[in-house]
Design a protein around this motif. Structure first.
Motif, PDB file in Angstrom:
ATOM      1  N   UNK A  27       0.836  -1.202   0.000  1.00  0.00           N
ATOM      2  CA  UNK A  27       0.000   0.000   0.000  1.00  0.00           C
ATOM      3  C   UNK A  27       0.870   1.250   0.000  1.00  0.00           C
ATOM      4  N   UNK A  28       1.940   1.253   0.773  1.00  0.00           N
ATOM      5  CA  UNK A  28       2.860   2.393   0.798  1.00  0.00           C
ATOM      6  C   UNK A  28       3.470   2.618  -0.586  1.00  0.00           C
ATOM      7  N   UNK A  29       3.768   1.539  -1.280  1.00  0.00           N
ATOM      8  CA  UNK A  29       4.316   1.641  -2.630  1.00  0.00           C
ATOM      9  C   UNK A  29       3.325   2.322  -3.570  1.00  0.00           C
ATOM     10  N   UNK A  30       2.059   2.019  -3.417  1.00  0.00           N
ATOM     11  CA  UNK A  30       1.024   2.657  -4.230  1.00  0.00           C
ATOM     12  C   UNK A  30       0.941   4.154  -3.929  1.00  0.00           C
ATOM     13  N   UNK A  31       1.010   4.517  -2.644  1.00  0.00           N
ATOM     14  CA  UNK A  31       0.911   5.930  -2.264  1.00  0.00           C
ATOM     15  C   UNK A  31       2.140   6.740  -2.671  1.00  0.00           C
ATOM     16  N   UNK A  32       3.277   6.077  -2.862  1.00  0.00           N
ATOM     17  CA  UNK A  32       4.493   6.796  -3.286  1.00  0.00           C
ATOM     18  C   UNK A  32       4.308   7.454  -4.654  1.00  0.00           C
ATOM     19  N   UNK A  33       3.359   6.962  -5.436  1.00  0.00           N
ATOM     20  CA  UNK A  33       3.119   7.497  -6.776  1.00  0.00           C
ATOM     21  C   UNK A  33       2.225   8.735  -6.768  1.00  0.00           C
ATOM     22  N   UNK A  34       1.579   9.042  -5.636  1.00  0.00           N
ATOM     23  CA  UNK A  34       0.667  10.180  -5.549  1.00  0.00           C
ATOM     24  C   UNK A  34       1.451  11.466  -5.298  1.00  0.00           C
ATOM     25  N   UNK A  35       0.985  12.555  -5.907  1.00  0.00           N
ATOM     26  CA  UNK A  35       1.623  13.856  -5.734  1.00  0.00           C
ATOM     27  C   UNK A  35       0.550  14.886  -5.372  1.00  0.00           C
ATOM     28  N   UNK A  36       0.989  15.944  -4.689  1.00  0.00           N
ATOM     29  CA  UNK A  36       0.042  17.016  -4.344  1.00  0.00           C
ATOM     30  C   UNK A  36      -0.139  17.945  -5.550  1.00  0.00           C
ATOM     31  N   UNK A  37      -0.898  19.018  -5.373  1.00  0.00           N
ATOM     32  CA  UNK A  37      -1.203  19.947  -6.476  1.00  0.00           C
ATOM     33  C   UNK A  37       0.044  20.616  -7.044  1.00  0.00           C
ATOM     34  N   UNK A  38       1.100  20.726  -6.242  1.00  0.00           N
ATOM     35  CA  UNK A  38       2.347  21.345  -6.709  1.00  0.00           C
ATOM     36  C   UNK A  38       3.337  20.339  -7.287  1.00  0.00           C
ATOM     37  N   UNK A  39       2.940  19.072  -7.387  1.00  0.00           N
ATOM     38  CA  UNK A  39       3.796  18.051  -7.970  1.00  0.00           C
ATOM     39  C   UNK A  39       4.753  17.388  -6.994  1.00  0.00           C
ATOM     40  N   UNK A  40       4.624  17.679  -5.694  1.00  0.00           N
ATOM     41  CA  UNK A  40       5.481  17.060  -4.679  1.00  0.00           C
ATOM     42  C   UNK A  40       4.867  15.748  -4.223  1.00  0.00           C
ATOM     43  N   UNK A  41       5.682  14.720  -3.988  1.00  0.00           N
ATOM     44  CA  UNK A  41       5.133  13.450  -3.487  1.00  0.00           C
ATOM     45  C   UNK A  41       4.549  13.627  -2.084  1.00  0.00           C
ATOM     46  N   UNK A  42       3.434  12.935  -1.814  1.00  0.00           N
ATOM     47  CA  UNK A  42       2.821  13.067  -0.484  1.00  0.00           C
ATOM     48  C   UNK A  42       3.491  12.150   0.536  1.00  0.00           C
TER      49      UNK A  42
END
Length: 133
Positions: A27-42
């Motif tokens: 699950x953590x691996x999946x979330x590593x692909x998400x970015x915020x509105x400014x393009x920074x990883x969450x």
């Protein structure tokens, strides 16, 4: 990302002070692909040795017993687990079994203790359910 923010701010202030995320490595691996509105990883790895990875500013703990993302699962938990959950040891104590039969000339002892857990404060922990994959 909005769902994760809603979970964080859905907790009372006192529980957010000691809160952490719990999920499996998958699950953590999946979330590593998400970015915020400014393009920074969450999900950010710490640059300081001994400091945990953080998700939205809160520490992330990988627990392999947590399910992976799938239909009707709860793959992510967030909260103050010290306030919300306690390990419960069986009140009957430790059981010891003597075995002097299986190996001639030797006596073996097997010990076991039943350990469980229970919720102390249901408002201290939130689970995220995945409805469909």
């Amino acid at each position: 990302i909005n769902l994760l923010l809603d979970v964080v701010h859905g907790l009372k202030w006192r529980h957010r002070q000691n809160a952490a995320w719990i999920m499996s490595a998958v699950t953590a691996s999946t979330l590593r692909k998400f970015k915020d509105a400014d393009g920074r990883p969450i999900l950010l790895d710490s640059m300081i040795t001994g400091q945990p990875t953080t998700l939205l500013g809160y520490p992330l703990v990988e627990v392999e017993a947590m399910p992976a993302v799938g239909a009707n699962t709860f793959p992510i938990a967030f909260g103050d687990f010290d306030a919300g959950y306690v390990l419960d040891v069986d009140s009957s104590g430790m059981r010891i079994t003597r075995d002097d039969i299986t190996e001639k000339g030797f006596v073996k002892y097997y010990s076991r203790r039943r350990v469980g857990g229970k919720i102390l404060d249901s408002e201290a922990i939130r689970l995220i359910k995945v409805a469909a994959t």
